[in-house]
Write an enzyme that holds these catalytic residues in place. Structure first.
Site, PDB file in Angstrom:
ATOM      1  N   ASP A  97       0.824  -1.205   0.000  1.00 15.03           N
ATOM      2  CA  ASP A  97       0.000   0.000   0.000  1.00 15.03           C
ATOM      3  C   ASP A  97       0.862   1.261   0.000  1.00 15.03           C
ATOM      4  O   ASP A  97       0.478   2.286  -0.569  1.00 15.03           O
ATOM      5  CB  ASP A  97      -0.911  -0.021   1.231  1.00 15.03           C
ATOM      6  CG  ASP A  97      -2.009   1.022   1.177  1.00 15.03           C
ATOM      7  OD1 ASP A  97      -2.217   1.612   0.111  1.00 15.03           O
ATOM      8  OD2 ASP A  97      -2.652   1.255   2.212  1.00 15.03           O
ATOM      9  N   HIS A 156      -7.791   0.233   9.451  1.00  9.60           N
ATOM     10  CA  HIS A 156      -6.805   0.756   8.504  1.00  9.60           C
ATOM     11  C   HIS A 156      -7.087   2.253   8.337  1.00  9.60           C
ATOM     12  O   HIS A 156      -7.989   2.646   7.597  1.00  9.60           O
ATOM     13  CB  HIS A 156      -6.968   0.017   7.166  1.00  9.60           C
ATOM     14  CG  HIS A 156      -5.972   0.394   6.119  1.00  9.60           C
ATOM     15  ND1 HIS A 156      -5.087  -0.502   5.580  1.00  9.60           N
ATOM     16  CD2 HIS A 156      -5.729   1.571   5.486  1.00  9.60           C
ATOM     17  CE1 HIS A 156      -4.344   0.095   4.660  1.00  9.60           C
ATOM     18  NE2 HIS A 156      -4.731   1.357   4.587  1.00  9.60           N
ATOM     19  N   CYS A 158      -3.836   6.240  -1.677  1.00 10.77           N
ATOM     20  CA  CYS A 158      -4.676   5.410  -2.532  1.00 10.77           C
ATOM     21  C   CYS A 158      -4.635   5.993  -3.929  1.00 10.77           C
ATOM     22  O   CYS A 158      -5.034   7.151  -4.134  1.00 10.77           O
ATOM     23  CB  CYS A 158      -6.113   5.375  -2.020  1.00 10.77           C
ATOM     24  SG  CYS A 158      -7.220   4.427  -3.100  1.00 10.77           S
TER      25      CYS A 158
END
Length: 316
Positions: free
Chosen positions: A33, A225, A258
């Protein structure tokens, strides 16, 4: 200078409040990530060194990469090379994200034993991220989970946009719970509740977790998260811990975001999380000095300082 030479200060540990877990599993997401959002591709050799350093620092779950099509996440196009070059450390899990059945095929071919799928709680995000409706995403994930569990693999389910969506705003809690329960019903062993745009606050966190519990989902099936867009990640983590959640996702040095939600800034930094857990007297197994060293090293590889407050304080 190596941070071990600086005589690292340590937080003063207070008596652990009774409602908090005695130990927390830190689910390190930096290699996947964290690096997937970099503008420049990090070489496989650097990623492998990063994985080794994180495991040596005591992290027992290190999410390694994603078998996603290079067109969508070019930073992870080397997934097979990284898995092939990895020397696993005993006692460490190395999960891999698989977006679809083709990704699962690649994971099986590479000998991966832990996988994760990435669902969403909103219509807008599933269409932008998966090119499917909120309901249609389950048709894509069902065969992945079924095949993976039949292969004896553990499957984690990520739910993104749990606490807010940049296109839709607030997300109904009952919609989040419905998505999560469907993933658990498919065979996911754990749900990671994602604050993708970092908009959650502690009360909201308590309401979402409480809603899952009210629907019969134990806190042992839940992880959190958080992103630190509004500086709430640690406060939100503490709220989740108070309700019994004992798995927390974080990223070494605060790397990541993201690629499909531009308002999503970095993940909760693992060092910041470790500092808080140490102060609370909660076991986690991580060597903070070694972890800070790792993040300082990775910041050098990326050519910019770490955003982690603890890294800045201890290595600055």
């Amino acid at each position: 200078m190596n941070t071990r030479e600086l005589g690292l200060p340590m937080p003063v540990a207070s008596p652990r409040p009774a409602e908090l877990p005695s130990a927390v599993t830190i689910w390190e997401v930096g290699p996947r990530d964290g690096l997937q959002n970099e503008s420049e591709v990090v070489p496989p050799a650097v990623k492998l060194d990063f994985l080794t350093r994180l495991a040596e620092a005591g992290l027992t779950v290190v999410e390694t990469t994603s078998f996603v099509h290079p067109k969508w996440v070019p930073q992870l196009a080397d997934a097979a090379e990284v898995i092939d070059g990895l020397t696993p450390r005993e006692g460490v899990r190395y999960p891999v994200l698989v977006p679809n059945e083709r990704g699962l095929d690649r994971a099986i071919e590479s000998g991966v034993r832990d996988v994760a799928i990435f669902a969403a709680a909103t219509e807008s995000f599933t269409r932008k991220n998966l090119n499917r409706s909120l309901d249609e995403q389950f048709g894509m994930f069902d065969p992945v989970v079924s095949r993976a569990t039949a292969e004896g693999m553990d499957v984690r389910g990520y739910v993104s946009m749990v606490f807010g969506d940049p296109w839709e705003g607030a997300v109904p809690i009952e919609q989040v719970v419905s998505v999560g329960k469907r993933l658990l019903g498919m065979g996911c062993s754990q749900l990671s509740l994602g604050d993708t745009i970092g908009s959650a606050t502690p009360g909201h966190v308590e309401a979402v977790i409480g809603a899952f519990v009210a629907e019969g989902v134990g806190v042992d099936r839940l992880a959190v998260h958080f992103h630190d867009t509004y500086g709430q990640a640690l406060a939100n983590t503490y709220a989740a811990l108070r309700l019994g959640v004992s798995t927390v996702d974080s990223s070494a040095g605060g790397l990541g975001g993201c690629p499909y939600a531009k308002s999503a800034t970095g993940n909760l930094a693992t060092e910041d999380l470790v500092w808080m857990l140490d102060g609370l007297g909660i076991e986690h197994g991580v060597d903070l000095a070694a972890l800070v060293d790792t993040s300082v090293w990775m910041a050098g590889q990326l050519g910019r300082p770490s955003p982690s407050a603890v890294v800045k304080a201890l290595a600055g």
